[in-house]
Write a protein that holds these residues in place. Structure first.
Motif, PDB file in Angstrom:
ATOM      1  N   GLY A  54     -26.570  -7.308  36.922  1.00 10.79           N
ATOM      2  CA  GLY A  54     -25.880  -6.894  35.701  1.00 10.79           C
ATOM      3  C   GLY A  54     -26.436  -5.622  35.076  1.00 10.79           C
ATOM      4  O   GLY A  54     -25.979  -5.200  34.013  1.00 10.79           O
ATOM      5  N   LYS A  55     -27.453  -5.029  35.722  1.00 12.85           N
ATOM      6  CA  LYS A  55     -28.090  -3.803  35.225  1.00 12.85           C
ATOM      7  C   LYS A  55     -28.606  -3.970  33.790  1.00 12.85           C
ATOM      8  O   LYS A  55     -28.437  -3.090  32.947  1.00 12.85           O
ATOM      9  N   THR A  56     -29.229  -5.140  33.529  1.00 11.31           N
ATOM     10  CA  THR A  56     -29.760  -5.415  32.190  1.00 11.31           C
ATOM     11  C   THR A  56     -31.234  -5.835  32.240  1.00 11.31           C
ATOM     12  O   THR A  56     -31.682  -6.596  31.391  1.00 11.31           O
ATOM     13  N   ILE A  57     -31.973  -5.324  33.206  1.00 14.54           N
ATOM     14  CA  ILE A  57     -33.388  -5.702  33.326  1.00 14.54           C
ATOM     15  C   ILE A  57     -34.146  -5.206  32.101  1.00 14.54           C
ATOM     16  O   ILE A  57     -34.012  -4.055  31.691  1.00 14.54           O
ATOM     17  N   SER A  58     -34.937  -6.116  31.518  1.00 14.24           N
ATOM     18  CA  SER A  58     -35.696  -5.790  30.320  1.00 14.24           C
ATOM     19  C   SER A  58     -37.070  -6.449  30.402  1.00 14.24           C
ATOM     20  O   SER A  58     -37.174  -7.669  30.558  1.00 14.24           O
ATOM     21  N   SER A  59     -38.117  -5.649  30.256  1.00 22.73           N
ATOM     22  CA  SER A  59     -39.457  -6.222  30.298  1.00 22.73           C
ATOM     23  C   SER A  59     -39.710  -7.086  29.070  1.00 22.73           C
ATOM     24  O   SER A  59     -40.435  -8.081  29.146  1.00 22.73           O
ATOM     25  N   ALA A  60     -39.112  -6.747  27.930  1.00 26.11           N
ATOM     26  CA  ALA A  60     -39.287  -7.556  26.722  1.00 26.11           C
ATOM     27  C   ALA A  60     -38.661  -8.940  26.910  1.00 26.11           C
ATOM     28  O   ALA A  60     -39.257  -9.960  26.539  1.00 26.11           O
ATOM     29  N   ALA A  61     -37.476  -8.976  27.507  1.00 29.08           N
ATOM     30  CA  ALA A  61     -36.822 -10.265  27.763  1.00 29.08           C
ATOM     31  C   ALA A  61     -37.628 -11.074  28.778  1.00 29.08           C
ATOM     32  O   ALA A  61     -37.778 -12.295  28.634  1.00 29.08           O
ATOM     33  N   SER A  62     -38.175 -10.404  29.780  1.00 28.10           N
ATOM     34  CA  SER A  62     -38.995 -11.099  30.772  1.00 28.10           C
ATOM     35  C   SER A  62     -40.243 -11.685  30.125  1.00 28.10           C
ATOM     36  O   SER A  62     -40.629 -12.816  30.414  1.00 28.10           O
ATOM     37  N   PHE A  63     -40.875 -10.920  29.241  1.00 25.80           N
ATOM     38  CA  PHE A  63     -42.074 -11.404  28.568  1.00 25.80           C
ATOM     39  C   PHE A  63     -41.751 -12.614  27.695  1.00 25.80           C
ATOM     40  O   PHE A  63     -42.500 -13.590  27.680  1.00 25.80           O
ATOM     41  N   ARG A  64     -40.633 -12.551  26.960  1.00 23.94           N
ATOM     42  CA  ARG A  64     -40.232 -13.699  26.126  1.00 23.94           C
ATOM     43  C   ARG A  64     -39.997 -14.933  26.986  1.00 23.94           C
ATOM     44  O   ARG A  64     -40.399 -16.041  26.638  1.00 23.94           O
TER      45      ARG A  64
END
Length: 134
Positions: A54-64
């Motif tokens: 979906g081209k929505t990779i986020s390190s902040a979301a991964s950390f959460r």
């Protein structure tokens, strides 16, 4: 074969000790906890792949997400300790609940990645996500 000979003996022994420790830890866990850890790993992998598609990779979301998984493991650990004192399977119940929760997330990730998911599951997921507070 020369590469193996060049590797120091202490390195080989250390690696063997590490593998033995991991195996002892893994096989010492209750099967429901093993299943929870496997489910968490699958959820992380499907989540990353879904975000990539979906081209929505986020390190902040991964950390959460990882922080939430750490909290879940702490809750299971605490529930297991309480269950031992009460001589009841409290930890297994908590681990089972979160295991099911992980599988719901895996199905959601699969749907978001565009994989075919039966309509009744999509409807159930939509209903669950609309009932949960964000």
């Amino acid at each position: 074969m020369k590469d193996v000979e060049r590797f120091p003996e202490w390195g080989v022994k250390g690696f063997q000790a590490l593998l033995a420790g991991v195996a002892a830890l893994w096989f010492g866990l209750a099967p429901i906890c093993q299943l929870l850890l496997i489910s968490m790993a699958l959820d992380v992998v499907t989540g990353v792949l879904s975000a990539y598609v979906g081209k929505t990779i986020s390190s902040a979301a991964s950390f959460r997400g990882m922080a939430k998984k750490a909290i879940i493991l702490l809750l299971v650990w605490g529930a297991w300790a309480v269950g031992q004192q009460l001589e009841q399977p409290v930890g297994a119940a908590v681990a089972g609940f979160y295991c099911l929760n992980e599988w719901i997330s895996i199905i959601e990730n699969s749907a978001e990645a565009g994989l075919p998911v039966p309509q009744f599951l999509r409807d159930a997921l939509a209903k669950l996500s609309s009932e949960q507070p964000q």
